[in-house]
Design a protein around this motif. Structure first.
Motif, short mmCIF file in Angstrom:
data_model
loop_
_atom_site.label_atom_id
_atom_site.label_comp_id
_atom_site.label_asym_id
_atom_site.label_seq_id
_atom_site.Cartn_x
_atom_site.Cartn_y
_atom_site.Cartn_z
N LEU A 1 1.50 -1.01 -0.39
CA LEU A 1 -0.57 0.56 -0.17
C LEU A 1 0.62 1.54 -0.09
N ILE A 2 2.36 1.28 0.64
CA ILE A 2 2.99 1.86 0.91
C ILE A 2 3.98 2.47 -0.26
N ILE A 3 4.30 1.58 -1.04
CA ILE A 3 4.61 1.35 -2.02
C ILE A 3 4.18 2.27 -3.55
N TRP A 4 2.59 1.64 -3.62
CA TRP A 4 2.26 2.04 -4.53
C TRP A 4 1.46 3.55 -4.39
N GLY A 5 0.98 3.50 -3.13
CA GLY A 5 0.33 4.90 -2.45
C GLY A 5 1.83 6.65 -3.28
N LEU A 6 3.18 6.24 -2.53
CA LEU A 6 4.46 6.96 -2.84
C LEU A 6 4.19 6.78 -4.40
N ALA A 7 4.33 5.77 -5.05
CA ALA A 7 4.60 6.00 -6.69
C ALA A 7 3.44 6.84 -7.03
N LEU A 8 1.91 6.86 -6.71
CA LEU A 8 1.15 7.02 -7.48
C LEU A 8 1.10 8.84 -7.15
N ILE A 9 1.83 8.77 -5.71
CA ILE A 9 2.33 10.61 -6.07
C ILE A 9 3.26 11.26 -6.27
N THR A 10 4.29 10.17 -6.34
CA THR A 10 5.22 11.15 -7.61
C THR A 10 4.68 11.41 -8.61
N LEU A 11 4.21 10.50 -9.10
CA LEU A 11 3.58 10.06 -11.02
C LEU A 11 2.76 11.73 -10.50
N THR A 12 1.79 11.64 -9.63
CA THR A 12 0.95 13.43 -10.02
C THR A 12 1.90 14.44 -10.41
N GLY A 13 3.38 14.35 -9.13
CA GLY A 13 3.67 15.68 -9.26
C GLY A 13 4.28 16.19 -9.90
N VAL A 14 4.76 14.54 -10.84
CA VAL A 14 6.14 15.12 -12.41
C VAL A 14 4.81 15.15 -12.99
N LEU A 15 3.26 15.28 -13.20
CA LEU A 15 2.48 15.03 -14.03
C LEU A 15 2.39 16.43 -14.46
N VAL A 16 1.91 16.73 -12.32
CA VAL A 16 1.72 18.56 -13.14
C VAL A 16 3.15 19.81 -13.18
#
Length: 395
Positions: free
Chosen positions: A137-152
């Motif tokens: 859960l933590i790995i996928w959560g951090l991955a999605l948060i990082t992906l959003t930051g890069v996307l923005v």
């Protein structure tokens, strides 16, 4: 982990939710009182000097993205609390569909800044991860948060490359500001079309651009519930060891973001730097805030105050929606007061403090007689398909 009994209350989660629902208003008030673009580009509307600049800096450093992050994590924790690892998710999906319906009404009939719609939709996805391990859960959560930051950041630079460093990309020209002020001051029905259009854009952004962060934080909230962090089951030294460095580095990043934004005059060419530092800082600060609340709950300090915040948290749905009703009445014209565009940031903060006081007082008083807040009761009744008992039993 099996589903928790519906009668069980976790004081730490309730108190933290109470802090979160109050904290988000300090940022949301800007979106009620000013044109939408002023939230991200503060110099677009009204004064940004002296005390007003100080109030903005305090809000950006200590509140911006912190309490909505806590709120999102608690939504994930709530999924684990209500559903656990049960195979029966029918009630959960009914709850999410009704939350979606209420959110749509909230967004298009009252205020474009609604968070209920994205929460409902991502809640339908997050529940599928309830069997995952804490680490996954933590790995996928951090991955999605990082992906959003890069996307923005990528989208930000793409838009600037096409249009240049022009505030018009944020919809804050003098003409737009004047039209928005006039519509909101004119009355509820007059501003409704603009609100609906802004709500559609906000939902697009929250689902497709920022959705990864919302879902990612929900997954981390599920993990933090599973490992005992959000149920105050960890040892006090653990919360202290997590909370102090998280708060220090998180608030330091957000303070730098505030200082840099003010020093640059909110220059758009470097806005990605201030945004990124607060993006990361808000995650750390939110974790630090949560650790601090859990530590206080475990210690027994000011237990009476913890109970007050816990009552506010048990009525978070009602308090969130009543914040909208109060602020809409104050800032939108007839039948409201129509003060949109006239209340500076200093006075906006005073209004927030007043609403905090009202909700901290009325929440425990209400729950002393009733089992649920009024909107919690309505949501629960709709989800179960029958009216739920409302009055508390008295011996």
């Amino acid at each position: 982990m099996s589903a928790a009994p519906t009668t069980e209350r976790l004081i730490g989660i309730d108190a933290l939710r109470g802090v979160a629902v109050l904290g988000i208003l300090m940022m949301n008030v800007q979106a009620f009182a000013m044109v939408p673009g002023a939230y991200d580009y503060p110099v677009a509307h009204m004064d940004m000097s002296g005390l007003n600049a100080g109030v903005w800096a305090i809000g950006h450093t200590f509140f911006s993205m912190k309490f909505i992050t806590i709120f999102s994590a608690l939504f994930g924790a709530g999924i684990m609390l209500m559903v656990g690892e049960s195979t029966d998710t029918r009630l959960h999906y009914r709850r999410m569909w009704w939350l979606f319906a209420i959110g749509m009404l909230h967004a298009y009939l009252l205020w474009y800044g609604d968070i209920l719609v994205p929460y409902a939709l991502f809640g339908m996805l997050a529940v599928k991860a309830r069997f995952w391990s804490t680490g996954k859960l933590i790995i996928w959560g951090l991955a999605l948060i990082t992906l959003t930051g890069v996307l923005v950041i990528g989208l930000f630079h793409a838009v600037l490359a096409m249009k240049g460093f022009d505030p018009m990309i944020l919809g804050v020209s003098e003409e737009i500001v004047a039209a928005s002020v006039a519509a909101n001051q004119a009355g509820y029905l007059t501003q409704l079309p603009d609100n609906a259009l802004t709500a559609a854009g906000a939902q697009f952004a929250s689902l497709l651009v920022f959705g990864g962060r919302i879902l990612g934080v929900m997954l981390i909230g599920m993990a933090l519930f599973k490992n005992g962090f959000l149920s105050a089951r960890l040892k006090s030294p653990t919360y202290f060891a997590i909370g102090v460095p998280s708060l220090f580095f998180g608030l330091a990043l957000s303070a730098w973001s505030s200082e840099h934004a003010l020093a640059s005059g909110f220059a758009l060419d470097t806005a990605w730097q201030t945004g990124l530092s607060n993006y990361v800082g808000s995650l750390l600060a939110a974790l630090g805030y949560a650790a601090g609340i859990m530590l206080i709950c475990k210690s027994g300090w000011v237990s009476w105050l913890v109970q007050v915040f816990a009552a506010t948290g048990r009525m978070a749905f009602t308090n969130y929606l009543t914040q909208t009703l109060i602020m809409t009445f104050i800032f939108v014209g007839a039948p409201g007061l129509g003060l949109f565009g006239t209340v500076e940031r200093v006075d906006q903060a005073k209004l927030v403090l007043l609403v905090w006081a009202l909700q901290l007082i009325w929440s425990p008083l209400w729950l002393s007689r009733f089992r649920f807040g009024p909107f919690e009761w309505a949501w629960r009744s709709l989800s179960y398909g029958r009216l739920q008992p409302m009055l508390r039993e008295r011996s």
